[in-house]
Design an enzyme around this catalytic site. Structure first.
Site, short mmCIF file in Angstrom:
data_model
loop_
_atom_site.label_atom_id
_atom_site.label_comp_id
_atom_site.label_asym_id
_atom_site.label_seq_id
_atom_site.Cartn_x
_atom_site.Cartn_y
_atom_site.Cartn_z
NE ARG A 1 5.16 -8.61 1.97
CZ ARG A 1 5.67 -7.72 2.81
NH1 ARG A 1 5.54 -7.91 4.11
NH2 ARG A 1 6.28 -6.64 2.37
N GLY B 1 0.79 -1.22 0.00
CA GLY B 1 0.00 0.00 0.00
C GLY B 1 0.82 1.27 0.00
CE LYS C 1 8.45 -0.53 4.44
NZ LYS C 1 8.63 -1.16 5.78
CG ASP D 1 0.67 -8.76 6.65
OD1 ASP D 1 0.08 -9.27 7.62
OD2 ASP D 1 0.97 -7.56 6.61
#
Length: 481
Positions: free
Chosen positions: A179, A87, A108, A248
């Site tokens: 993940r 996201g 990130k 996750d």
């Protein structure tokens, strides 16, 4: 600036991600470059110092980059979210390092993606520098981890509950970003063909020898269980609390990933929790081995149809692997504890020897790191542990038992595995506060100590000391990146 990208995830797993671009930022500025890591990746650190602001903000990606947001699901605090995904992050590509290992490069805090779920996709300075710092601390301790290649200030304010904060972007390097939740995303949609493709890719990338195993998917499950048992044992041995062990946030590679509300425990208490969102203590220090097994059970569920066409036999095979996780973890933990104690070889009474010390430490709320470090002095000095442990009679009895188990050069070996420096919470906060004021000196000094945490150095005495009394009782960490 040349990056030799070879983007296998984008090439081989179409449908597992969304192509996306980083949001523009007004005034990117390179705050810190991890020059050592750049060298490992075969990158020119001097050129990155000059060009890194544009590259690591996503403003001008190198030729061959393929920015994408990965899809994944996950159990968050026990509840399943069928769609999470990147996201506020973009995988920009993969490079092969000087050792021949394939490594992901990810931004990130690079802005909204289709997986943002209403959030702004941004990161702020404090959490970015925190992840940089803690990742390097874990690397210095020899614990498998993602690492930061760079931190960039974006020049834009980011609105958070505390008000406007300076924006920043972290460039993260990982063995991969696959993940447990990546498998769950497709399993939840009954898309077992994509689960199989992902498993084949993960085997080829992380566990290539397993491709020839009689049951490669079951062997893969066992390999992930083994890697994660080893990882969590390593966390426990240094007093590390991940803080948000959602599925996750568990990497198939066996690396520590997603440093959100993480922290290092000081006074020993298995119930220690620092995360502001872990209100029930699900991810407390002492619960981490149990969550390890819980998360691996969720991975097994996602992979189940790959183990056997018959559901009953598939479940039996998965449970056979899952039933070994506790023993795998305990074996790794005890092996590490023997090293921390400086023991010679292995004997049956070693577990009780370790547990008796831990009981005394818990009773005294003894500092985890300093207690084990001072064992080196306690090899010959009875008084060495008294500043951190109470109850001299009990302690004397334990010391006698322990000394009978010591091998040659015990003090040297104890110092070699028990750090003098960890990322203590108050020192991390001091470094971040100084960075917010424009001074990265304390951050650099702390990074310097943590890069070689086992070697005591003059002038760094303050970094080895516990927090002031009462600091950690009220200390809370937050998910920031």
């Amino acid at each position: 600036m040349t990056f030799r990208f070879d983007n296998s995830y984008a090439r081989e797993l179409e449908g597992f991600y969304v192509d996306w671009q980083a949001a523009p930022v007004p005034a990117p500025r390179l705050l810190r470059l991890n020059r050592g890591l750049a060298g490992e990746l075969g990158l020119d650190a001097d050129r990155l110092e000059a060009e890194g602001a544009a590259i690591f903000s996503g403003k001008r990606l190198p030729e061959g980059a393929h920015p994408l947001a990965q899809a994944y699901a996950g159990h968050q605090f026990g509840g399943f979210s069928p769609q999470l995904g990147d996201g506020r992050a973009l995988l920009i590509g993969e490079v092969t390092d000087r050792s021949g290992r394939r490594r992901d490069l990810q931004l990130k805090g690079s802005g909204r993606t289709p997986f943002s779920r209403g959030a702004d996709g941004k990161a702020t300075l404090g959490p970015v520098l925190r992840e940089y710092l803690v990742g390097e601390a874990m690397h210095g301790l020899g614990i498998p981890t993602t690492r930061a290649l760079a931190a960039v200030a974006t020049g834009e304010p980011v609105l958070r509950q505390a008000g406007e904060l300076p924006g920043a972007i972290l460039t993260r390097v990982a063995a991969s970003h696959i993940r447990v939740g990546t498998f769950q995303f497709f399993a939840a949609r009954s898309d077992m063909e994509r689960v199989r493709r992902l498993a084949d890719y993960a085997i080829a990338r992380h566990y290539p020898a397993l491709a020839e195993a009689p049951e490669p998917y079951l062997a893969f499950y066992e390999a992930v269980a083994d890697a994660q048992a080893d990882l969590v044992a390593r966390w426990m041995l240094v007093g590390f609390i991940h803080g948000v062990m959602n599925t996750d946030n568990m990497a198939i590679s066996g690396e520590t990933i997603d440093y959100g509300p993480c922290a290092f425990m000081e006074g020993f208490d298995p119930g220690t929790v620092f995360s502001s969102i872990d209100l029930q203590g699900r991810y407390a220090y002492g619960n981490q081995p149990f969550i390890l097994a819980w998360n691996l059970a969720r991975l097994g569920e996602a992979l189940l149809p790959l183990f056997d066409a018959d559901a009953g036999r598939a479940a039996e095979k998965a449970n056979a692997v899952l039933g070994t996780v506790g023993a795998r973890y305990q074996a790794r933990w005890l092996e590490g504890m023997r090293a921390k104690l400086g023991l010679a070889g292995a004997e049956e009474g070693d577990l009780s020897l370790a547990e008796d010390l831990l009981a005394a430490m818990q009773g005294a709320r003894a500092d985890w790191t300093l207690t084990f470090r001072r064992l080196a002095d306690a090899v010959t000095e009875d008084a060495a542990l008294r500043p951190v442990l109470q109850g001299p009679d009990t302690l004397q009895s334990w010391l006698s038992r322990w000394r009978r188990r010591l091998g040659p050069e015990a003090a040297r070996r104890i110092r070699a595995v028990n750090p003098i420096y960890i990322a203590r919470n108050h020192r991390v906060e001091e470094a971040l506060a100084a960075a917010h004021a424009g001074d990265l000196g304390p951050f650099d000094r702390l990074i310097g100590a943590l890069s070689d945490p086992f070697t005591e150095r003059a002038g760094l005495e303050d970094l080895a000391q516990p927090a002031p009394a009462g600091f950690n009782e009220g200390y809370r960490t937050f998910c920031g990146t």
